[in-house]
Enzyme design. Structure first.
Site, PDB file in Angstrom:
ATOM      1  N   GLU A 102      -2.393   0.912 -42.763  1.00 17.17           N
ATOM      2  CA  GLU A 102      -3.582   1.621 -43.048  1.00 17.17           C
ATOM      3  C   GLU A 102      -2.709   3.113 -43.236  1.00 17.17           C
ATOM      4  O   GLU A 102      -2.016   3.377 -42.292  1.00 17.17           O
ATOM      5  CB  GLU A 102      -4.107   1.641 -41.788  1.00 17.17           C
ATOM      6  CG  GLU A 102      -5.049   0.329 -41.500  1.00 17.17           C
ATOM      7  CD  GLU A 102      -6.521   0.484 -40.615  1.00 17.17           C
ATOM      8  OE1 GLU A 102      -7.210   1.233 -40.885  1.00 17.17           O
ATOM      9  OE2 GLU A 102      -6.482  -0.598 -39.744  1.00 17.17           O
TER      10      GLU A 102
HETATM   11  C1  LIG Z   1      -7.225  -8.237 -34.270  1.00 15.90           C
HETATM   12  C2  LIG Z   1      -6.112  -7.037 -34.493  1.00 15.90           C
HETATM   13  C3  LIG Z   1      -6.284  -6.237 -35.761  1.00 15.90           C
HETATM   14  C4  LIG Z   1      -5.500  -5.168 -35.841  1.00 15.90           C
HETATM   15  N1  LIG Z   1      -5.639  -4.745 -37.018  1.00 15.90           N
HETATM   16  C5  LIG Z   1      -4.796  -3.640 -37.419  1.00 15.90           C
HETATM   17  C6  LIG Z   1      -4.729  -2.949 -38.816  1.00 15.90           C
HETATM   18  O1  LIG Z   1      -5.154  -3.844 -39.744  1.00 15.90           O
HETATM   19  N2  LIG Z   1      -3.998  -2.227 -38.987  1.00 15.90           N
HETATM   20  C7  LIG Z   1      -3.020  -1.418 -37.922  1.00 15.90           C
HETATM   21  O2  LIG Z   1      -2.262  -0.602 -38.131  1.00 15.90           O
HETATM   22  N3  LIG Z   1      -3.267  -2.154 -36.712  1.00 15.90           N
HETATM   23  C8  LIG Z   1      -3.850  -2.957 -36.288  1.00 15.90           C
HETATM   24  N4  LIG Z   1      -4.163  -3.528 -34.967  1.00 15.90           N
HETATM   25  C9  LIG Z   1      -3.362  -3.015 -34.101  1.00 15.90           C
HETATM   26  C10 LIG Z   1      -1.786  -3.170 -34.144  1.00 15.90           C
HETATM   27  O3  LIG Z   1      -1.624  -4.729 -34.392  1.00 15.90           O
HETATM   28  C11 LIG Z   1      -1.128  -2.770 -32.810  1.00 15.90           C
HETATM   29  O4  LIG Z   1      -1.286  -1.500 -32.793  1.00 15.90           O
HETATM   30  C12 LIG Z   1       0.402  -2.829 -32.813  1.00 15.90           C
HETATM   31  O5  LIG Z   1       0.909  -4.111 -33.411  1.00 15.90           O
HETATM   32  C13 LIG Z   1       0.727  -2.668 -31.193  1.00 15.90           C
HETATM   33  O6  LIG Z   1       2.421  -3.016 -30.949  1.00 15.90           O
HETATM   34  P1  LIG Z   1       2.858  -2.514 -29.871  1.00 15.90           P
HETATM   35  O7  LIG Z   1       4.453  -3.151 -29.790  1.00 15.90           O
HETATM   36  O8  LIG Z   1       2.464  -1.515 -29.245  1.00 15.90           O
HETATM   37  O9  LIG Z   1       2.337  -3.665 -28.774  1.00 15.90           O
HETATM   38  P2  LIG Z   1       2.368  -5.427 -28.716  1.00 15.90           P
HETATM   39  O10 LIG Z   1       2.321  -5.831 -30.223  1.00 15.90           O
HETATM   40  O11 LIG Z   1       1.214  -5.568 -27.793  1.00 15.90           O
HETATM   41  O12 LIG Z   1       3.781  -5.481 -28.166  1.00 15.90           O
HETATM   42  C14 LIG Z   1       3.858  -5.798 -26.753  1.00 15.90           C
HETATM   43  C15 LIG Z   1       4.614  -7.101 -26.670  1.00 15.90           C
HETATM   44  O13 LIG Z   1       4.694  -7.263 -25.044  1.00 15.90           O
HETATM   45  C16 LIG Z   1       4.645  -8.794 -24.896  1.00 15.90           C
HETATM   46  N5  LIG Z   1       4.176  -8.881 -23.574  1.00 15.90           N
HETATM   47  C17 LIG Z   1       2.677  -8.727 -22.946  1.00 15.90           C
HETATM   48  N6  LIG Z   1       2.781  -9.170 -21.665  1.00 15.90           N
HETATM   49  C18 LIG Z   1       4.081  -9.120 -21.313  1.00 15.90           C
HETATM   50  C19 LIG Z   1       4.871  -9.513 -19.872  1.00 15.90           C
HETATM   51  N7  LIG Z   1       4.187  -9.514 -18.672  1.00 15.90           N
HETATM   52  N8  LIG Z   1       5.962  -9.870 -19.989  1.00 15.90           N
HETATM   53  C20 LIG Z   1       6.815  -9.676 -21.074  1.00 15.90           C
HETATM   54  N9  LIG Z   1       6.296  -9.575 -22.421  1.00 15.90           N
HETATM   55  C21 LIG Z   1       4.997  -9.187 -22.383  1.00 15.90           C
HETATM   56  C22 LIG Z   1       3.536  -9.268 -25.883  1.00 15.90           C
HETATM   57  O14 LIG Z   1       3.806 -10.535 -26.151  1.00 15.90           O
HETATM   58  C23 LIG Z   1       4.089  -8.561 -27.134  1.00 15.90           C
HETATM   59  O15 LIG Z   1       5.022  -9.009 -27.722  1.00 15.90           O
HETATM   60  C24 LIG Z   1      -4.886  -4.827 -34.880  1.00 15.90           C
HETATM   61  C25 LIG Z   1      -4.677  -5.517 -33.749  1.00 15.90           C
HETATM   62  C26 LIG Z   1      -5.516  -6.591 -33.448  1.00 15.90           C
HETATM   63  C27 LIG Z   1      -5.193  -7.321 -32.274  1.00 15.90           C
END
Ligand SMILES: Cc1cc2nc3c(=O)[nH]c(=O)nc-3n(C[C@H](O)[C@H](O)[C@H](O)COP(=O)(O)OP(=O)(O)OC[C@H]3O[C@@H](n4cnc5c(N)ncnc54)[C@H](O)[C@@H]3O)c2cc1C
Length: 534
Positions: A102
């Site tokens: 995006e």
């Molecule tokens: C349905 C959906 C649609 C979306 N659409 C878009 C889009 O089109 N464009 C966009 O830019 N963003 C979109 N997003 C948002 C985007 O995917 C997220 O903002 C981004 O991927 C988050 O990354 P992160 O690393 O911050 O968190 P996460 O991806 O949540 O990474 C955290 C990690 O921690 C791990 N974890 C959790 N709990 C524990 C635990 N207790 N112990 C060990 N490990 C654990 C999880 O398995 C995960 O791998 C969407 C999200 C969803 C769910």
């Protein structure tokens, strides 16, 4: 999502009473920790990254850039990517989590887009205008509600900007819309508020206009800085390829400990001990946690000492919404070739957006003709409600909606479906964060303030101006790692937070800044309260 923020530049006054209070709070929080000898098999490392989503691998890459290689990543699953996740539907893989890059085509290049180009991620630009809208009686919409929405939404944005200029408080998007003359007087009006010709309120924020902060919804960095185009990922290697490649760039592929679900975190002034479900313990000087907000909100991890009130309040105040993309495979394509078919249901948000995943440039048709994928999206409360139903019940509901949309057609039942449930998944408890009315910058500072400057809160929620997005996660992971790197080098930055709570009587100050490189104003809601520095 279009949001831009600016933090009010406030000079923090050293207030002796606050400093003493802070000292008392810190002493109280550490006094209760018993000093145990380290378990025999405890693994020690300088930095521990929790989670191998985009933010986690980005933090790893940034640590590497600071020549810090003494770190490990703990991940509960056996894959990289977190909320970038694929599922199998028939003979193809589809994205059940983040799907679009995006913000593309602007003056600054979105760093996720840079990676997408570098690694040849297959995407297609989404044309949100390529759509038809079906009313609840099954006829096509030929009204001018779309024009009415464009006019009123623009006016609502101006009202919000004017509020900021005049130093007034934040208002909800719904309030701004009402002030602009918009009324949800028909299912079509509900639908246009939900999703206009551009991703608008519910479809973009997964939340109703009455909940969304006007200041954080009406304008924003993502589209202003990175550009207005959105690219839908169709690559069979998955959107998670971005995370995998960042991990490679970090030279950290061997540093991930998979199937390590964190259950306990004990923090003190000297470091953090993390315990995983299989009984392993890790001791680190610093922890960068990238867990989704919902993981903290649902107490999936136990903190010792328990999180202080200023932290839990901030964690509960911020929102993580539910966004559910339901993929259905039909025996043949019976729907129009348009990219989007919208349904103006009598009930707002009830299976409103169908996306043709077989449109030109998206999924190729299969040789046997059996691949025919139609995707329907639910958001907010409707998504949460549906998550509690069985797959069969959800499909029954969708079939009833489709029959209402196409009363003259016989709609076949899907041959296969993928129905994700993000809200009830203990590793996420939601899809992405969203700024609700009432959340202030001070609350956000409490949200991300590290515990004892040892346990750092990162992930997409920690990006002040791009929370909720993949690029927000990428940028936040790197920024937190930069802070931790400074700490490792003995030069920990200062963090402002509000341990005594956020005062209702503080001067309310809304600040607007005109950025030198941007045509529009960037504003933020601040209570004007002076924080203390840790
Ligand atoms: C349905 C959906 C649609 C979306 N659409 C878009 C889009 O089109 N464009 C966009 O830019 N963003 C979109 N997003 C948002 C985007 O995917 C997220 O903002 C981004 O991927 C988050 O990354 P992160 O690393 O911050 O968190 P996460 O991806 O949540 O990474 C955290 C990690 O921690 C791990 N974890 C959790 N709990 C524990 C635990 N207790 N112990 C060990 N490990 C654990 C999880 O398995 C995960 O791998 C969407 C999200 C969803 C769910």
């Amino acid at each position: 999502m279009t949001r831009v923020f600016w933090r009010a530049r406030r000079v923090s006054r050293p207030v002796a009473a606050h400093a003493l209070l802070l000292l008392a709070v810190l002493l109280a929080s550490t006094a209760s920790i018993a000093v145990h000898a380290a378990p025999k098999n405890q693994i020690k490392t300088r930095v521990l990254i929790l989670g191998a989503g985009v933010a986690g691998v980005s933090a790893a890459r940034a640590l590497n850039a600071h020549n810090i290689t003494d770190y490990l990543i703990l991940e509960a699953q056996d894959v990289i990517g977190g909320r970038l996740k694929q599922a199998q539907l028939g003979d193809v893989k589809i994205e059940v989590g983040g799907n679009w890059v995006e913000g593309v085509g602007g003056k600054t290049e979105n760093p996720v887009w840079t990676l997408a180009k570098k690694y040849g991620l297959k995407t297609i630009k989404t044309n949100f205008d390529d759509r038809i809208t079906i009313k609840s009686d099954g006829t096509l919409d030929t009204s001018d509600v779309a024009d009415e929405w464009e006019e009123k939404f623009k006016k609502a944005q101006e009202i919000v900007a004017d509020h900021a200029k005049r130093g007034l408080q934040d208002i909800s998007v719904r309030t701004a819309l009402q002030m602009a003359g918009w009324r949800n007087k028909s299912p079509l009006h509900d639908l246009y508020e939900y999703q206009a010709s551009y991703p608008e309120i519910d479809y973009e924020y997964a939340s109703d206009a009455s909940i969304n902060s006007g200041f954080y919804t009406a304008d924003g960095d993502t589209f202003e800085e990175y550009g207005e185009d959105n690219y839908f990922v169709t690559d069979q290697r998955g959107y998670k390829l971005i995370a995998e490649k960042v991990l490679e760039e970090a030279k950290a592929t061997t540093k991930v400990h998979f199937n390590k679900r964190v259950t306990d975190v004990a923090y003190d002034k000297s470091g953090v001990t993390v315990t995983t479900r299989d009984g392993c313990t890790y001791r680190a000087d610093y922890v960068i946690s990238t867990f989704a907000l919902g993981v903290y909100q649902e107490n999936e991890v136990k903190f010792t000492p328990a999180l202080p009130e200023w932290k839990t309040e901030a964690l509960y105040k911020f929102h993580i919404e539910d966004y559910q993309k339901i993929f259905l495979n039909f025996p043949y394509q019976w729907w129009s070739n348009h990219t989007f078919t919208l349904f103006a249901s009598e009930r707002k948000g009830y299976y409103p957006i169908f996306q043709n995943v077989m449109a030109a440039g998206y999924m190729p048709k299969s040789a046997d003709g059996k691949r025919n994928i139609f995707m329907v999206t639910l958001t907010g409360n409707e998504a949460v409600r549906a998550e509690r139903l069985t797959d069969a019940q959800i499909i029954d509901e969708i079939m009833a909606v489709l029959r209402q949309m196409y009363p003259k057609q016989t709609i076949p039942r899907p041959t296969a479906a993928v129905i994700p449930r993000w809200k009830s998944d203990p590793l996420f408890h939601g899809s992405f964060t969203n700024w609700p009315l009432g959340m202030t910058v001070e609350s956000w500072e409490n949200l991300v303030a590290p515990l004892n400057k040892r346990f750092f809160f990162s992930g997409e929620m920690a990006s002040l101006n791009q929370f909720g997005y993949v690029h927000g996660a990428l940028n936040a992971g790197a920024e937190t790692a930069d802070q931790v790197a400074q700490c490792v080098k003995g030069k920990c930055p200062r963090f402002k937070y509000y341990p005594t709570g956020l005062k209702a009587c503080a001067q309310h100050a809304t600040t607007l800044r005109r950025r030198a490189d941007g045509p529009r104003g960037h504003f933020v809601m601040s209570t004007g309260q002076q924080g203390v520095e840790m």
